[in-house]
Design an enzyme around this catalytic site. Structure first.
Site, PDB file in Angstrom:
ATOM      1  CB  VAL A  16      42.705  41.990  31.082  1.00  0.00           C
ATOM      2  CG1 VAL A  16      41.955  42.604  30.624  1.00  0.00           C
ATOM      3  CG2 VAL A  16      42.385  40.403  30.798  1.00  0.00           C
ATOM      4  CE  LYS A 107      36.170  34.283  33.978  1.00  0.00           C
ATOM      5  NZ  LYS A 107      37.096  35.412  33.148  1.00  0.00           N
ATOM      6  CD  GLU A 131      30.022  45.654  29.001  1.00  0.00           C
ATOM      7  OE1 GLU A 131      29.611  43.705  29.129  1.00  0.00           O
ATOM      8  OE2 GLU A 131      29.363  45.959  29.152  1.00  0.00           O
ATOM      9  N   GLY A 136      34.120  38.735  27.624  1.00  0.00           N
ATOM     10  CA  GLY A 136      35.342  39.914  26.988  1.00  0.00           C
ATOM     11  C   GLY A 136      35.407  41.174  26.187  1.00  0.00           C
ATOM     12  CB  ILE A 138      30.007  40.695  24.005  1.00  0.00           C
ATOM     13  CG1 ILE A 138      30.759  39.786  22.875  1.00  0.00           C
ATOM     14  CG2 ILE A 138      28.599  41.117  23.530  1.00  0.00           C
ATOM     15  CD1 ILE A 138      29.732  38.394  22.579  1.00  0.00           C
ATOM     16  N   GLY A 189      46.982  27.517  23.204  1.00  0.00           N
ATOM     17  CA  GLY A 189      46.599  29.329  24.268  1.00  0.00           C
ATOM     18  C   GLY A 189      45.445  29.132  24.562  1.00  0.00           C
ATOM     19  CG  ASP A 203      34.625  31.071  31.876  1.00  0.00           C
ATOM     20  OD1 ASP A 203      35.199  31.808  32.823  1.00  0.00           O
ATOM     21  OD2 ASP A 203      34.564  31.614  31.146  1.00  0.00           O
ATOM     22  CE  LYS A 207      33.854  34.320  30.842  1.00  0.00           C
ATOM     23  NZ  LYS A 207      33.793  33.464  29.748  1.00  0.00           N
TER      24      LYS A 207
HETATM   25  P1  NAP Z   1      47.298  36.930  34.112  1.00  0.00           P
HETATM   26  O1  NAP Z   1      47.649  37.037  32.714  1.00  0.00           O
HETATM   27  O2  NAP Z   1      47.680  35.978  34.850  1.00  0.00           O
HETATM   28  O3  NAP Z   1      48.201  38.330  34.507  1.00  0.00           O
HETATM   29  C1  NAP Z   1      46.819  38.502  35.908  1.00  0.00           C
HETATM   30  C2  NAP Z   1      48.322  40.270  36.372  1.00  0.00           C
HETATM   31  O4  NAP Z   1      47.971  40.055  37.928  1.00  0.00           O
HETATM   32  C3  NAP Z   1      50.487  39.540  35.920  1.00  0.00           C
HETATM   33  O5  NAP Z   1      50.514  41.176  35.401  1.00  0.00           O
HETATM   34  C4  NAP Z   1      50.815  39.214  37.703  1.00  0.00           C
HETATM   35  O6  NAP Z   1      51.387  39.638  37.934  1.00  0.00           O
HETATM   36  C5  NAP Z   1      49.481  40.482  38.363  1.00  0.00           C
HETATM   37  N1  NAP Z   1      49.042  40.156  39.872  1.00  0.00           N
HETATM   38  C6  NAP Z   1      48.658  38.528  40.252  1.00  0.00           C
HETATM   39  N2  NAP Z   1      48.476  38.638  41.855  1.00  0.00           N
HETATM   40  C7  NAP Z   1      48.761  39.708  41.629  1.00  0.00           C
HETATM   41  C8  NAP Z   1      49.301  40.332  43.171  1.00  0.00           C
HETATM   42  N3  NAP Z   1      48.912  39.773  44.486  1.00  0.00           N
HETATM   43  N4  NAP Z   1      50.031  41.175  43.441  1.00  0.00           N
HETATM   44  C9  NAP Z   1      50.620  42.060  42.523  1.00  0.00           C
HETATM   45  N5  NAP Z   1      50.442  41.532  40.732  1.00  0.00           N
HETATM   46  C10 NAP Z   1      49.073  40.155  40.889  1.00  0.00           C
HETATM   47  O7  NAP Z   1      45.203  37.782  33.886  1.00  0.00           O
HETATM   48  P2  NAP Z   1      44.561  37.726  32.872  1.00  0.00           P
HETATM   49  O8  NAP Z   1      44.509  36.724  31.615  1.00  0.00           O
HETATM   50  O9  NAP Z   1      44.913  39.024  32.210  1.00  0.00           O
HETATM   51  O10 NAP Z   1      43.339  38.230  33.389  1.00  0.00           O
HETATM   52  C11 NAP Z   1      43.122  39.580  34.471  1.00  0.00           C
HETATM   53  C12 NAP Z   1      41.573  39.265  35.018  1.00  0.00           C
HETATM   54  O11 NAP Z   1      40.973  39.614  33.995  1.00  0.00           O
HETATM   55  C13 NAP Z   1      40.904  38.150  35.699  1.00  0.00           C
HETATM   56  O12 NAP Z   1      39.922  38.797  36.337  1.00  0.00           O
HETATM   57  C14 NAP Z   1      40.252  37.189  33.970  1.00  0.00           C
HETATM   58  O13 NAP Z   1      38.905  36.263  34.382  1.00  0.00           O
HETATM   59  C15 NAP Z   1      39.844  38.740  33.192  1.00  0.00           C
HETATM   60  N6  NAP Z   1      39.202  38.351  32.098  1.00  0.00           N
HETATM   61  C16 NAP Z   1      40.776  37.548  31.072  1.00  0.00           C
HETATM   62  C17 NAP Z   1      40.152  38.194  30.211  1.00  0.00           C
HETATM   63  C18 NAP Z   1      41.694  37.153  28.930  1.00  0.00           C
HETATM   64  O14 NAP Z   1      41.363  36.770  27.941  1.00  0.00           O
HETATM   65  N7  NAP Z   1      42.596  36.864  29.632  1.00  0.00           N
HETATM   66  C19 NAP Z   1      39.008  37.657  29.456  1.00  0.00           C
HETATM   67  C20 NAP Z   1      37.835  38.007  30.626  1.00  0.00           C
HETATM   68  C21 NAP Z   1      38.224  38.796  31.430  1.00  0.00           C
HETATM   69  P3  NAP Z   1      53.021  39.253  37.060  1.00  0.00           P
HETATM   70  O15 NAP Z   1      52.770  40.099  36.370  1.00  0.00           O
HETATM   71  O16 NAP Z   1      53.606  40.173  38.162  1.00  0.00           O
HETATM   72  O17 NAP Z   1      52.928  37.395  37.301  1.00  0.00           O
HETATM   73  N1  HSE Z   2      38.445  30.993  29.728  1.00  0.00           N
HETATM   74  C1  HSE Z   2      37.486  31.947  28.819  1.00  0.00           C
HETATM   75  C2  HSE Z   2      37.051  31.243  27.822  1.00  0.00           C
HETATM   76  C3  HSE Z   2      38.586  33.112  28.832  1.00  0.00           C
HETATM   77  O1  HSE Z   2      37.376  30.051  27.372  1.00  0.00           O
HETATM   78  O2  HSE Z   2      35.701  32.112  27.872  1.00  0.00           O
HETATM   79  C4  HSE Z   2      37.863  34.243  29.940  1.00  0.00           C
HETATM   80  O3  HSE Z   2      36.772  34.991  29.873  1.00  0.00           O
END
Ligand code: NAP
Ligand code: HSE
Length: 432
Positions: A16, A107, A131, A136, A138, A189, A203, A207
């Site tokens: 993100v 979340k 949001e 995501g 929406i 993925g 999850d 939400k």
């Molecule tokens: P991610 O790919 O695992 O990225 C997490 C990032 O946070 C990484 O860059 C990591 O650093 C950094 N991080 C984690 N712990 C840390 C700490 N203690 N100190 C400093 N940096 C730290 O996660 P993501 O998928 O982007 O998701 C992020 C958030 O968005 C979550 O709350 C998730 O539920 C939400 N979200 C995600 C999606 C999705 O599609 N992925 C959709 C909706 C909501 P490093 O890179 O150095 O490891």
């Molecule tokens: N793991 C979630 C999903 C995405 O499959 O919808 C992040 O909210």
């Protein structure tokens, strides 16, 4: 001195966070026009400086020191996209206590500790926008908080987990089994290496807790949500659902009636004509019923780098606009009531039941009489196939109280004529 830019500090540069940097960059000029000032990423906090990144940042922007975002008075907006409970919670609270505004996609954190975070935002007159935490890309939180604010919301029902919708859609299209499709979802993925939170419904539960809190103006937390996942759904259930005119979806359902809130996540049969039945693959959709607007549905991508960044950047722009007009804190927490949660035993639904029974006379009559004694009325009874000495029967009940159904099933499970209760799935008709 008047501001010449809005400075953003991002906590996290994973899926993100990288998307947020890309969207702010690719739409930089348009965003500056919309806000009235340029929006610039000043600092990004990560754990590991040496990890390869999908975005290039200027020297000095990437740091492992959160204080460079949280304590720097020049940073206006803190974007938390690290995930998890701690240290995300501590960092958000520190940012709010420093008078900064926060955008988060978290979340997990909001569904448990929302009150503490919103109280801190209110205390400091800060914006706390989220949001991206539900569905995501929406725009559902802003829709509920702003565009639909004139309604009394009666029901929120949605497909809010992409992984499970992908799995159920593939099982439906290909007749494949759960394990086989889960492996494909992981290879593509969609599903995490540890898919428990998606597959077991947690999850989606986070939400729907967030959506219910906003829709019904009362704090609903993860603990309030009844949760069942999709691991028990078989290809045979999907086939029978199709024969009966339904599709199976993992639904988050929240309703308010008589000042009491019911909130649950479970697989459900929904009529194939229902708009949610057509939501396939990893897409999400949320169906909302309001007293003024009637039925509305919001559809789109519930996850992924750019769709999720779209929601985060929308929030950054909202914060930036509030800052430029000096109206921060304008849209605060909307949980101004305290409504009880209906115990699951009191919730009403119809049920699909699949049983393996002895294939001999009188068995169905015995089962029907147990249901009758527990006030469970049957709408459909079908004998599907025989398997040696057993027969498989499928029953659909009329709407019953959950507790009555469960009491009946306890008795039926003990009957010598019943080999197995193979599955029990709720049926959702279009009821408001
Ligand atoms: P991610 O790919 O695992 O990225 C997490 C990032 O946070 C990484 O860059 C990591 O650093 C950094 N991080 C984690 N712990 C840390 C700490 N203690 N100190 C400093 N940096 C730290 O996660 P993501 O998928 O982007 O998701 C992020 C958030 O968005 C979550 O709350 C998730 O539920 C939400 N979200 C995600 C999606 C999705 O599609 N992925 C959709 C909706 C909501 P490093 O890179 O150095 O490891
Ligand atoms: N793991 C979630 C999903 C995405 O499959 O919808 C992040 O909210």
């Amino acid at each position: 001195m008047a501001k010449d830019r809005i400075s953003v500090g991002i906590l996290g540069l994973g899926t993100v966070g990288s998307g947020v940097v890309k969207v702010l960059r690719q739409n930089r000029e348009g965003i500056a026009h919309k806000v009235g000032l340029p929006v610039e990423v000043a600092k990004v906090v990560v754990r590991d400086l040496n990890k390869p990144r999908s975005v290039d940042l200027l020297p000095g922007v990437l740091t492992t020191n959160p204080a460079e975002v949280l304590e720097d008075p020049a940073i206006d907006v803190v974007v938390e996209v690290m995930g998890g409970i701690e240290p995300a919670k501590e960092y958000i609270l520190r940012a709010l206590h420093r008078g900064k505004h926060v955008v988060t996609a978290n979340k997990d954190l909001l569904a448990i500790h929302g009150k503490e975070l919103f109280d801190a935002a209110a205390e400091h007159g800060s914006d706390l926008f989220f949001e991206a935490s539900v569905a995501g890309g929406i725009p559902i939180i802003a829709a509920l908080k702003e565009s639909l604010a004139g309604n009394r919301i009666r029901k929120v029902m949605g497909i809010v987990n992409g992984t499970t919708n992908f799995i159920l859609s593939k099982m439906t299209a290909l007749g494949a089994g759960f394990g086989e499709v889960l492996a494909e979802a992981q290879a593509l993925g969609y599903a995490e290496a540890d898919p428990t939170a998606d597959v077991e419904g947690y999850d989606a539960a986070r939400k729907i807790a967030i959506l219910a809190s906003i829709a019904f103006n009362t704090r609903v937390t993860l603990r309030d949500v009844y949760v069942e996942g999709i691991a028990k759904i078989t290809a045979r259930d999907i086939t029978y659902a199709r024969e009966l005119g339904y599709v199976i979806k993992l639904l988050g359902i929240a309703r308010e009636a008589g000042g009491v809130v019911e909130v649950r996540v479970h697989p459900a049969f929904i009529p194939r004509e229902h708009p949610l039945a057509a939501v396939n693959d990893a897409f999400n959709a949320i169906f909302i019923t309001g007293d003024a607007v009637g039925d509305t549905m919001f559809y789109g991508r519930g996850a992924g780098e750019l769709p999720t960044a779209s929601a985060v950047v929308g929030d950054i722009i909202a914060v930036a606009r509030d800052l430029t007009h000096n109206v921060s804190g304008r849209i605060a927490c909307t949980c101004f009531e305290q409504k009880p949660i209906r115990p699951m035993g009191e919730v009403e639904a119809s049920f699909y039941l699949r049983l393996a029974v002895k294939d001999k006379p009188g068995v169905l009559a015995g089962i029907a009489s147990v249901f009758g004694n527990q006030d469970v009325s049957l709408a459909t009874v079908l004998q599907k196939k025989t398997m040696g000495e057993d027969a498989e029967i499928v029953l659909i009940t009329h709407r019953v109280q959950e507790q009555n159904l469960q009491d009946a099933l306890c008795i039926i499970e003990g009957l010598s004529t019943v080999t197995e209760i193979s599955n029990v799935i709720r049926v959702v008709e279009g009821e408001a």
